[in-house]
Design a protein around this motif. Structure first.
Motif, PDB file in Angstrom:
ATOM      1  N   ARG A   6       0.646  -1.313   0.217  1.00  0.00           N
ATOM      2  CA  ARG A   6       0.155  -0.114   0.033  1.00  0.00           C
ATOM      3  C   ARG A   6       0.972   1.281   0.209  1.00  0.00           C
ATOM      4  NH1 ARG A   6      -3.709   2.445   3.132  1.00  0.00           N
ATOM      5  NH2 ARG A   6      -2.680   1.578   5.010  1.00  0.00           N
ATOM      6  N   VAL A   7       0.780   2.129  -0.990  1.00  0.00           N
ATOM      7  CA  VAL A   7       1.491   3.286  -1.238  1.00  0.00           C
ATOM      8  C   VAL A   7       0.469   4.573  -1.493  1.00  0.00           C
ATOM      9  CG1 VAL A   7       3.414   4.512  -2.632  1.00  0.00           C
ATOM     10  CG2 VAL A   7       3.594   1.963  -2.163  1.00  0.00           C
ATOM     11  N   LEU A   8       0.871   5.631  -0.848  1.00  0.00           N
ATOM     12  CA  LEU A   8       0.469   6.819  -0.959  1.00  0.00           C
ATOM     13  C   LEU A   8       1.338   7.728  -2.045  1.00  0.00           C
ATOM     14  CD1 LEU A   8      -2.218   8.896  -0.712  1.00  0.00           C
ATOM     15  CD2 LEU A   8      -0.706   9.811   1.433  1.00  0.00           C
ATOM     16  N   VAL A   9       1.015   8.146  -3.179  1.00  0.00           N
ATOM     17  CA  VAL A   9       1.466   8.933  -3.949  1.00  0.00           C
ATOM     18  C   VAL A   9       0.798  10.235  -3.747  1.00  0.00           C
ATOM     19  CG1 VAL A   9       2.020   9.609  -6.412  1.00  0.00           C
ATOM     20  CG2 VAL A   9       1.936   7.314  -5.708  1.00  0.00           C
ATOM     21  N   LEU A  10       1.971  11.163  -3.308  1.00  0.00           N
ATOM     22  CA  LEU A  10       1.504  12.808  -3.391  1.00  0.00           C
ATOM     23  C   LEU A  10       1.853  13.491  -4.548  1.00  0.00           C
ATOM     24  CD1 LEU A  10       2.556  13.856   0.307  1.00  0.00           C
ATOM     25  CD2 LEU A  10       0.323  13.156  -0.624  1.00  0.00           C
TER      26      LEU A  10
END
Length: 316
Positions: A6-10
């Motif tokens: 799970r990755v959050l790309v900003l």
């Protein structure tokens, strides 16, 4: 690798590079999803802290360009939130984002840099712009290059061929920053050298040669397909290519950067490599040089993104 899911790309931000950041973020997100990683894309806005608190991602992958994204501010927030992230720590971002500081530090490490001066807008008002401009031209000669002391995507940057064109170039520059860098314009081959560290130390990707239509690598030339011709790897002899790689790694290390960076260089007619600036959050669009260099190195862009995120996860 299965630990990363799970990755959050900003992406986005409030700088003039907002649209470029969105394009970069979409490409990183699509690459990670191709490897079956769950990806959320979010902007660095008022909802960010609530998002991080309510549903903390395993890793944040910042692809924010310009202010906040590259000056260390968002990295400070991620540190406060206790969330692992890809890229350089806050203090290194601050140093690299301040172009005169970065230029001075890499020069101390032996890299060649263009001669120039860094002056705030107030000095031109207080000391008299005409006399000061005359002195600058006398000292540095022509042609010159004027750019803001921070920021990217060539906003506020102007090539100057005559003394008469210098005032207008400064007006353009001061629209983006209160401080201008005025330096000699070095003729030669413009190249970008990406640096990656996937766990075994920083290494340079093949240099990418940049040949813009019309000779100026401005915003349109950077992000409009067909406006610039890229040669990846660059058309350099082996010794010059090695010197460019060494310069990029030197800049990456001297500035305390981490995971990835992109160093912009120019090779003068004598074959000497000159440092221009470094970027801690390189563009990831279809026309950005770092992904081109990744491909030239025979690497898979999606796998590189995953490796960078996994490295951040291990740090966290």
């Amino acid at each position: 690798m299965g630990d990363l899911d799970r990755v959050l790309v900003l992406a986005g931000g409030i700088s003039p590079e907002h649209e470029v950041s969105l394009r970069s973020g979409r490409r990183v997100a699509e690459a990670l999803r191709r490897l079956d990683i769950e990806v959320q894309v979010a902007d660095a806005d008022a909802a960010l802290l609530a998002t991080l608190a309510a549903d903390p991602p395993q890793v944040v992958f910042p692809v924010l360009h310009g202010a906040a994204g590259e000056d260390g501010a968002i990295r400070e927030i991620l540190e406060l939130a206790g969330v692992p992230y890809v890229g350089a720590p806050p203090h290194a971002c601050r140093v690299a984002y301040a172009k005169p500081t970065a230029k001075a530090l890499v020069a101390e490490q032996g890299l060649a840099v263009p001669r120039g001066v860094t002056l705030p807008k107030s000095v031109f008002h207080d000391l008299g712009a005409p006399a000061l401009l005359d002195r600058i031209v006398a000292a540095l000669g022509l042609p010159l290059f004027v750019k803001p002391d921070q920021g990217g995507s060539a906003f506020g940057a102007t090539s100057v061929d005559s003394a008469e064109a210098l005032p207008a170039a400064l007006v353009s520059c001061f629209a983006y920053s209160d401080t201008a860098i005025i330096e000699e314009r070095v003729a030669g081959t413009e190249i970008a050298v990406g640096v990656l560290d996937l766990g075994d130390g920083p290494f340079a990707l093949p240099a990418v040669e940049i040949v813009p239509d019309g000779g100026v690598y401005d915003y349109a030339a950077r992000y409009t397909a067909g406006r610039t011709e890229f040669f990846s790897p660059a058309r350099l002899d082996p010794a010059t290519a090695a010197a460019a790689a060494e310069a990029a790694i030197t800049a990456h290390s001297a500035l305390g950067l981490r995971d990835l960076s992109r160093t912009d260089l120019i090779v003068d007619p004598g074959g000497r490599v000159r440092f221009l600036e470094v970027n801690v959050a390189p563009g990831m669009t279809e026309t950005s040089t770092l992904p081109l260099a990744v491909e030239a190195a025979g690497l898979d862009f999606a796998v590189v993104c995953r490796e960078l995120a996994h490295r951040a996860l291990l740090r966290g």
